[in-house]
Write a protein that holds these residues in place. Structure first.
Motif: not given
Length: 263
Positions: A30-49
């Motif tokens: 979750p910390t990195l998801v939040e950080f990537y958002g702060e960096l301006g990425l439009d999406f963060v891919w979470i692969d559950l496969e």
């Protein structure tokens, strides 16, 4: 007091024919998801496969989603198969944008999209109605009337059968996007680990041309920024720039390469 409906900015980006950039967060932090958002990425891919928590682990999904909500980035969740119960579970946890793997036919795609809707193609949909996190636990104003407008369901095209059925798949009502999967396509064509093999690239190009013709957004992997830029120019709208572990590997190796040691 009622709260306002949720807004899926990634869906708006696709509808505006713009390009969305993201990264595969393969440590499930979750910390990195939040950080990537702060960096301006439009999406963060979470692969559950291929790894990560179970797609039915609502608690883990909620933690990742809260991290995305903080910065306004969108979680792009990949599910291992077009299972309607799995789709409904992810959406109720608060996922707004997902795509499913292991599809081959338009009927499977329709089943997946229908599971995400309260109303679908002029008929009742197959999404269950409750008061989960997606509805802010029942406080969202007109949840049933607004939720369908914020959900995006895409599919991965990653085997020759799906490619052969691509026109029928693209015609499924309310399909959010198709994601061209060269790595799994390479396996299914007998060339594992060779995503740039001529046979793979021919099928990827077939997917691209069909998606553009059908006006369905196209997603894919970027193999370096030259490739990302070329794909953006050629019609891709959803582009993954890399992975957390890949980025860390590149940076740490560059540090080692530049270390001069003691003289």
């Amino acid at each position: 007091m009622a709260t306002s409906p949720r807004t899926n900015l990634l869906r708006r980006t696709l509808e505006d024919d713009a390009v969305a950039l993201g990264i595969l967060e393969n440590t499930y932090s979750p910390t990195l998801v939040e950080f990537y958002g702060e960096l301006g990425l439009d999406f963060v891919w979470i692969d559950l496969e291929h790894a990560g928590p179970s797609p039915f682990d609502g608690d883990r999904l909620e933690d990742l989603l809260r991290a995305a909500n903080v910065t306004g980035t969108e979680l792009l969740v990949r599910l291992p198969e077009p299972d309607p119960g799995m789709i409904r579970k992810a959406l109720d946890a608060g996922v707004r944008t997902l795509f499913v793997s292991r599809i081959e036919t338009a009927a499977e795609v329709r089943q997946a999209v229908e599971a995400s809707r309260f109303e679908y193609d002029g008929d009742p949909g197959k999404r269950g109605f409750a008061s989960p996190r997606a509805s802010r636990w029942g406080t969202t104003d007109d949840y049933a009337g607004t939720e369908d407008d914020e959900i995006v369901v895409g599919v991965t095209i990653e085997n020759p059968t799906a490619v052969a059925n691509i026109e029928e798949i693209l015609a499924v009502p309310e399909l959010g996007f198709v994601f061209a999967g060269p790595l799994d396509l390479a396996v299914s064509l007998g060339h594992p680990g060779e995503p740039t093999h001529e046979a793979v690239e021919e099928q990827i190009e077939e997917i691209r041309e069909a998606a553009l013709e059908a006006d369905v957004p196209l997603g894919g992997l970027g193999f370096g920024m030259d490739d990302v830029n070329e794909k953006a120019r050629s019609g891709y709208q959803l582009l993954n720039l890399g992975t957390t572990t890949g980025a860390l590997q590149g940076v740490v190796r560059s540090w080692f390469a530049e270390y001069e040691g003691l003289e």
